[in-house]
Scaffold this active site. Structure first.
Site, PDB file in Angstrom:
ATOM      1  CB  SER A 116      15.683  22.840  71.572  1.00 51.23           C
ATOM      2  OG  SER A 116      16.848  21.957  71.896  1.00 51.23           O
ATOM      3  CE1 TYR A 124      17.502  23.824  66.713  1.00 50.76           C
ATOM      4  CE2 TYR A 124      18.361  23.432  68.666  1.00 50.76           C
ATOM      5  CZ  TYR A 124      17.296  23.147  67.696  1.00 50.76           C
ATOM      6  OH  TYR A 124      16.473  22.176  68.139  1.00 50.76           O
TER       7      TYR A 124
HETATM    8  N1  NAP Z   1      15.380  15.743  66.769  1.00 51.53           N
HETATM    9  C1  NAP Z   1      15.941  16.377  67.901  1.00 51.53           C
HETATM   10  O1  NAP Z   1      16.931  15.954  68.466  1.00 51.53           O
HETATM   11  C2  NAP Z   1      15.436  17.649  68.329  1.00 51.53           C
HETATM   12  C3  NAP Z   1      15.595  18.185  69.671  1.00 51.53           C
HETATM   13  C4  NAP Z   1      15.148  19.281  70.226  1.00 51.53           C
HETATM   14  C5  NAP Z   1      14.310  19.959  69.450  1.00 51.53           C
HETATM   15  N2  NAP Z   1      13.818  19.567  68.154  1.00 51.53           N
HETATM   16  C6  NAP Z   1      12.840  20.532  67.419  1.00 51.53           C
HETATM   17  O2  NAP Z   1      11.787  19.514  67.133  1.00 51.53           O
HETATM   18  C7  NAP Z   1      11.289  20.171  65.825  1.00 51.53           C
HETATM   19  C8  NAP Z   1      11.163  18.989  64.697  1.00 51.53           C
HETATM   20  O3  NAP Z   1      12.531  18.293  64.532  1.00 51.53           O
HETATM   21  P1  NAP Z   1      12.763  17.047  63.803  1.00 51.53           P
HETATM   22  O4  NAP Z   1      13.871  16.327  64.587  1.00 51.53           O
HETATM   23  O5  NAP Z   1      11.386  16.282  63.619  1.00 51.53           O
HETATM   24  O6  NAP Z   1      13.285  17.676  62.517  1.00 51.53           O
HETATM   25  P2  NAP Z   1      13.170  17.120  60.975  1.00 51.53           P
HETATM   26  O7  NAP Z   1      13.124  15.357  61.057  1.00 51.53           O
HETATM   27  O8  NAP Z   1      14.509  17.664  60.347  1.00 51.53           O
HETATM   28  O9  NAP Z   1      12.058  17.588  60.356  1.00 51.53           O
HETATM   29  C9  NAP Z   1      11.803  18.965  60.173  1.00 51.53           C
HETATM   30  C10 NAP Z   1      10.679  19.288  59.406  1.00 51.53           C
HETATM   31  O10 NAP Z   1      10.430  20.713  59.465  1.00 51.53           O
HETATM   32  C11 NAP Z   1      10.108  20.950  57.962  1.00 51.53           C
HETATM   33  N3  NAP Z   1      10.517  22.301  57.790  1.00 51.53           N
HETATM   34  C12 NAP Z   1      12.124  22.768  58.030  1.00 51.53           C
HETATM   35  N4  NAP Z   1      12.146  24.123  57.458  1.00 51.53           N
HETATM   36  C13 NAP Z   1      10.848  24.502  56.825  1.00 51.53           C
HETATM   37  C14 NAP Z   1      10.235  25.470  56.097  1.00 51.53           C
HETATM   38  N5  NAP Z   1      11.199  26.581  55.789  1.00 51.53           N
HETATM   39  N6  NAP Z   1       9.070  25.312  55.809  1.00 51.53           N
HETATM   40  C15 NAP Z   1       8.229  24.199  56.015  1.00 51.53           C
HETATM   41  N7  NAP Z   1       8.846  23.120  56.568  1.00 51.53           N
HETATM   42  C16 NAP Z   1       9.935  23.308  57.001  1.00 51.53           C
HETATM   43  C17 NAP Z   1      10.790  20.068  57.250  1.00 51.53           C
HETATM   44  O11 NAP Z   1      10.014  19.874  56.019  1.00 51.53           O
HETATM   45  P3  NAP Z   1      10.558  19.038  54.555  1.00 51.53           P
HETATM   46  O12 NAP Z   1      10.819  17.660  55.189  1.00 51.53           O
HETATM   47  O13 NAP Z   1       9.515  19.193  53.800  1.00 51.53           O
HETATM   48  O14 NAP Z   1      11.911  19.872  54.186  1.00 51.53           O
HETATM   49  C18 NAP Z   1      10.392  18.662  58.017  1.00 51.53           C
HETATM   50  O15 NAP Z   1       9.236  18.262  58.067  1.00 51.53           O
HETATM   51  C19 NAP Z   1      12.190  21.093  65.327  1.00 51.53           C
HETATM   52  O16 NAP Z   1      11.608  22.289  65.665  1.00 51.53           O
HETATM   53  C20 NAP Z   1      13.461  20.866  66.207  1.00 51.53           C
HETATM   54  O17 NAP Z   1      14.223  22.220  66.569  1.00 51.53           O
HETATM   55  C21 NAP Z   1      14.332  18.428  67.656  1.00 51.53           C
END
Ligand code: NAP
Length: 255
Positions: free
Chosen positions: A144, A158
């Site tokens: 991130s 985080y």
């Molecule tokens: N969105 C942003 O603004 C942003 C910015 C910077 C970095 N990121 C990074 O990008 C990545 C994806 O983020 P996102 O925004 O797509 O998040 P999201 O929509 O909340 O999706 C998170 C995913 O991670 C899975 N997950 C979480 N904990 C888990 C566990 N213990 N075991 C198995 N699966 C798990 C969830 O599974 P379930 O649905 O099955 O629970 C879901 O598929 C993350 O690493 C996040 O930190 C995101």
């Protein structure tokens, strides 16, 4: 001479964690459209099935889904033994946490490290130990801008998880280069996913509007991140390894 389409993922076997939501879901859908065979992973059966149902399927394309929690070490082991010939791994599972440092404790720390760092790394350790990752493969972690280039308040744990991911990427890229396995991380700014909705509910409208203004190109969409991830999975990025690649709509120009 270059391959006909160096951005193609045709014939590649790619495993994606976090595929039931947000960025991981988008990476899965777009990678399937680029011809990859996928193993999509998530905890939530219904949401993972929703992703599975919209994957592109051409002739010769096969997709699988695996439901497990990355906190469950036994499942990780079992699953890793039963997977073969991966050409790409995308570790997109993760959770955000916005909390003042004085309200955190050891269990908050281990929770956020588990979801972002330890589960994904443990899966990768097992896949490598059981020799499931082919030479010339590409591994993509999710970092991130927080913990890489900026440190927004109430994001310290985080940021710690993401900073640790950055460290692993740099070192592991060196270690796996002998097999021509590349290791990189994507470091997004704010992308409109489930994490975004969660954050929106926490901050005031004024703070939100101010925050929005700090993004010259506006907030990101999951597809913006998929395109970079597909590039990193494809042979078009064959000379890129050990990098933490920022994708943030210009946010960090102003920092
Ligand atoms: N969105 C942003 O603004 C942003 C910015 C910077 C970095 N990121 C990074 O990008 C990545 C994806 O983020 P996102 O925004 O797509 O998040 P999201 O929509 O909340 O999706 C998170 C995913 O991670 C899975 N997950 C979480 N904990 C888990 C566990 N213990 N075991 C198995 N699966 C798990 C969830 O599974 P379930 O649905 O099955 O629970 C879901 O598929 C993350 O690493 C996040 O930190 C995101």
């Amino acid at each position: 001479m270059l391959a006909a389409n160096p951005f193609s993922l045709v014939g590649m076997n790619i495993l994606i964690t976090g595929a039931s939501s947000g960025i991981g879901k988008s990476v899965a859908v777009e990678s399937s459209a680029m011809g990859a065979n996928l193993i999509i992973c998530g905890r939530n059966e219904i949401r993972l099935q929703e992703t599975f149902d919209i994957l592109h399927i051409d002739k010769n394309q096969i997709h699988k889904k695996l439901i497990f929690d990355l906190k469950d070490e036994e499942s990780i082991k079992e699953i890793s033994k039963n997977i073969n010939n991966l050409d790409g791994v995308v570790l997109a599972a993760g959770n955000d946490l916005i909390i003042p440092f004085n309200l955190t404790d050891r269990s908050t720390l281990s929770g956020i490290l588990d979801d972002n760092l330890i589960g994904n790394v443990s899966l990768l350790q097992n896949l490598i130990k059981f020799k499931k990752i082919e030479s010339n493969s590409s591994i993509v972690f999710f970092s991130s801008v927080n913990g890489t280039l900026i440190g927004s308040k109430c994001h310290s744990l985080y940021a710690a998880a993401k900073g640790a991911i950055n460290g692993i990427v740099r070192s592991l890229a060196n270690e796996l280069s002998r097999k021509k396995i590349r290791v990189n991380a994507v470091a997004p700014g704010l992308v409109e996913t489930g994490l975004f909705d969660l954050n929106k509910g926490i901050i005031s409208t004024e703070e939100f509007l101010l925050y929005q203004k700090s993004y010259p190109l506006g907030f990101g969409k999951p597809e913006d991140i998929s395109l970079l991830t597909i590039f990193l999975l494809s042979t078009a990025s064959r000379w890129i390894t050990g990098q933490i690649i920022t994708i943030d709509g210009g946010l960090t120009i102003n920092h």
